[in-house]
Design a protein around this motif. Structure first.
Motif, PDB file in Angstrom:
ATOM      1  N   THR A  59      22.407  31.985  23.157  1.00 54.81           N
ATOM      2  CA  THR A  59      22.481  32.417  21.645  1.00 54.81           C
ATOM      3  C   THR A  59      23.694  33.428  21.440  1.00 54.81           C
ATOM      4  O   THR A  59      24.007  34.034  22.403  1.00 54.81           O
ATOM      5  CB  THR A  59      21.304  33.289  21.265  1.00 54.81           C
ATOM      6  N   GLN A  61      23.848  36.007  19.663  1.00 55.92           N
ATOM      7  CA  GLN A  61      23.352  37.359  19.819  1.00 55.92           C
ATOM      8  C   GLN A  61      23.170  37.884  21.223  1.00 55.92           C
ATOM      9  O   GLN A  61      23.665  38.989  21.631  1.00 55.92           O
ATOM     10  CB  GLN A  61      21.868  37.598  19.241  1.00 55.92           C
ATOM     11  N   ALA A 103      21.484  24.805  22.233  1.00 58.53           N
ATOM     12  CA  ALA A 103      21.230  26.225  23.142  1.00 58.53           C
ATOM     13  C   ALA A 103      21.697  26.182  24.516  1.00 58.53           C
ATOM     14  O   ALA A 103      22.621  26.818  25.070  1.00 58.53           O
ATOM     15  CB  ALA A 103      20.112  26.777  23.055  1.00 58.53           C
TER      16      ALA A 103
END
Length: 241
Positions: A59, A61, A103
């Motif tokens: 991700t 983040q 992902a």
């Protein structure tokens, strides 16, 4: 490269090849910072004396969190080892899980590019530095059952070759590590002959020490020879799987 005294950031060091690699680097006198996304494996690796940053590099983040965690740190070696085989096969009746595939693409390709970009200033500041990108023998010739994985590793191989050219003559050496099928959780259930993760890591470390451009491990050496003679033959052999 003289490894003793260096500091390395190794992604995906809580399992598989990475878990062996961080231990062998530590044995060589390297200060190791690693990352993982499984809390239990992160805790176990910390208990073994390693600094572990918990971050899901699949991700944006997670990548940002890892970059923030090492901001201002002195890092001599970046090893982009974290990867996943999340894939799809249309020979099966079920449609693929596209978010999982996305992902996997981010983890295998975007994350290394983001980390290299973020750490380039500190790597440039060191007397001697190294970037190690772990691709795969399947970056040379794909197999039918892993189109997404093969595509990401082929893309990272291409990126690595171009990056090496850009940094030629600088203080930063670029190494591509190409493992064969290795005995890890990711390859559980496959019938292929598998290399022990510890031996694969040992060959990675040896390649780092001699400043090799590529670490062709195990059967990947044979694949490289076949591919150099006949790329079509190499592709025809692996595409069946």
């Amino acid at each position: 490269m003289q490894l003793s005294g260096k500091t390395a950031l190794v992604t995906g060091g809580t399992d598989g090849i990475g878990a062996q690699l961080i231990r062998q680097l530590r044995d060589k006198g390297v200060t190791v910072i690693t990352s993982g996304r499984n809390p239990e494996r992160c805790a176990a690796t910390r208990a073994d004396g390693f600094e572990v940053i918990e971050a899901d590099l699949g991700t944006p983040q997670g990548v940002a969190a890892l970059i923030a965690a090492v901001a201002g740190r002195t890092i001599d070696i970046l090893v982009n080892n974290a990867g996943t085989s999340a894939d799809h096969d249309f020979r099966n009746q079920d449609l693929p899980d596209l978010p999982t595939a996305d992902a996997g693409i981010f983890l295998n390709l975007n994350a290394p590019i983001h980390l290299i970009t973020a750490l380039m200033p500190t790597l440039r500041s060191r007397p001697e530095a190294m970037i190690v990108n772990v691709t795969s023998g399947l970056a040379i010739a794909p197999r039918a059952g892993g189109p997404v994985y093969c595509a990401t590793k082929a893309a990272l191989r291409s990126y690595t070759q171009a990056l090496r050219r850009q940094l030629r003559g600088s203080n930063i050496h670029v190494l591509e590590a190409l493992p064969p099928v290795v005995e890890t959780k990711m390859t559980a259930g496959r019938d292929n002959r598998k290399m022990p993760a510890a031996e694969c890591a040992r060959q990675f470390v040896a390649a780092m020490e001699r400043n090799a451009d590529e670490a062709n491990v195990g059967l990947v050496k044979l694949l490289q020879v076949v591919h150099s003679i006949s790329p079509k033959l190499a592709r025809s052999v692996l595409i069946r799987f």
